[in-house]
Design a protein around this motif. Structure first.
Motif, mmCIF file in Angstrom:
data_model
loop_
_atom_site.group_PDB
_atom_site.id
_atom_site.type_symbol
_atom_site.label_atom_id
_atom_site.label_comp_id
_atom_site.label_asym_id
_atom_site.label_seq_id
_atom_site.Cartn_x
_atom_site.Cartn_y
_atom_site.Cartn_z
ATOM 1 N N SER A 57 0.827 -1.207 0.000
ATOM 2 C CA SER A 57 0.000 0.000 0.000
ATOM 3 C C SER A 57 0.861 1.257 0.000
ATOM 4 O O SER A 57 1.870 1.326 0.720
ATOM 5 C CB SER A 57 -0.904 0.018 1.240
ATOM 6 N N GLY A 58 0.442 2.243 -0.759
ATOM 7 C CA GLY A 58 1.097 3.543 -0.748
ATOM 8 C C GLY A 58 0.968 4.233 0.602
ATOM 9 O O GLY A 58 1.753 5.120 0.934
ATOM 10 N N GLY B 274 7.049 5.996 3.943
ATOM 11 C CA GLY B 274 7.638 6.798 5.007
ATOM 12 C C GLY B 274 7.410 6.267 6.410
ATOM 13 O O GLY B 274 7.861 6.871 7.377
ATOM 14 N N LEU B 275 6.713 5.145 6.539
ATOM 15 C CA LEU B 275 6.431 4.584 7.860
ATOM 16 C C LEU B 275 7.350 3.408 8.157
ATOM 17 O O LEU B 275 7.577 2.565 7.285
ATOM 18 C CB LEU B 275 4.982 4.099 7.946
ATOM 19 N N GLN C 186 4.832 0.919 12.558
ATOM 20 C CA GLN C 186 3.675 1.762 12.238
ATOM 21 C C GLN C 186 2.802 1.114 11.156
ATOM 22 O O GLN C 186 1.573 1.232 11.188
ATOM 23 C CB GLN C 186 4.136 3.147 11.784
ATOM 24 N N ARG C 187 3.425 0.436 10.224
ATOM 25 C CA ARG C 187 2.664 -0.268 9.176
ATOM 26 C C ARG C 187 1.815 -1.361 9.803
ATOM 27 O O ARG C 187 0.635 -1.515 9.487
ATOM 28 C CB ARG C 187 3.613 -0.867 8.141
ATOM 29 N N ALA D 45 4.217 -6.002 5.238
ATOM 30 C CA ALA D 45 3.641 -4.719 4.815
ATOM 31 C C ALA D 45 4.705 -3.936 4.053
ATOM 32 O O ALA D 45 5.721 -3.560 4.624
ATOM 33 C CB ALA D 45 3.172 -3.938 6.033
ATOM 34 N N LYS D 46 4.455 -3.693 2.768
ATOM 35 C CA LYS D 46 5.435 -3.015 1.914
ATOM 36 C C LYS D 46 4.783 -1.891 1.123
ATOM 37 O O LYS D 46 3.578 -1.912 0.876
ATOM 38 C CB LYS D 46 6.046 -4.018 0.928
ATOM 39 N N THR D 47 5.629 -0.955 0.700
ATOM 40 C CA THR D 47 5.164 0.069 -0.229
ATOM 41 C C THR D 47 5.192 -0.526 -1.635
ATOM 42 O O THR D 47 5.873 -1.530 -1.879
ATOM 43 C CB THR D 47 6.079 1.302 -0.194
ATOM 44 N N PRO D 48 4.483 0.074 -2.581
ATOM 45 C CA PRO D 48 4.548 -0.425 -3.954
ATOM 46 C C PRO D 48 5.980 -0.442 -4.505
ATOM 47 O O PRO D 48 6.352 -1.366 -5.232
ATOM 48 C CB PRO D 48 3.651 0.546 -4.731
#
Length: 103
Positions: A49-50, A54-55, A59-60, A83-86
């Motif tokens: 998820s976008g 920055g987390l 926090q994710r 939990a990863k960013t795109p």
């Protein structure tokens, strides 16, 4: 792979609504933990998820836990989270997910 149970569908819907993921993978691991058939108590999830940009990982995970607060207070006993960013997802050659195991 069989159809998802009601808790799995709820988890998927709540994470989709809260995090607007570009990728969401959910695996019911309950049968491997000795519960009765259909228990739906142990899950692994991969969420891309976008909103994670920055987390730090803690926090994710808190965002995932917040989305599933009611389930974690009741029927959901354990939840493993990736939990990863795109951007992280695209740069990971293994995609950081999991491969469903049979049995």
């Amino acid at each position: 792979m069989g159809a998802e149970g009601p808790l799995a569908r709820t988890i998927r819907a709540k994470l989709a609504a809260a995090l607007q993921p570009t990728h969401l993978q959910l695996l019911d691991e309950s049968p491997r933990h000795g519960g009765p058939p259909g228990a739906e108590s142990h899950f692994s999830v991969v969420v891309v998820s976008g909103r994670f940009a920055g987390l730090p990982p803690l926090q994710r995970h808190r965002l995932v836990h917040a989305a599933l607060r009611a389930e974690l207070a009741g029927p959901l006993h354990a939840l493993a989270i990736v939990a990863k960013t795109p951007q992280q997802w695209e740069s990971d050659p293994h995609r950081g997910g999991f491969t469903p195991r049979s049995g």
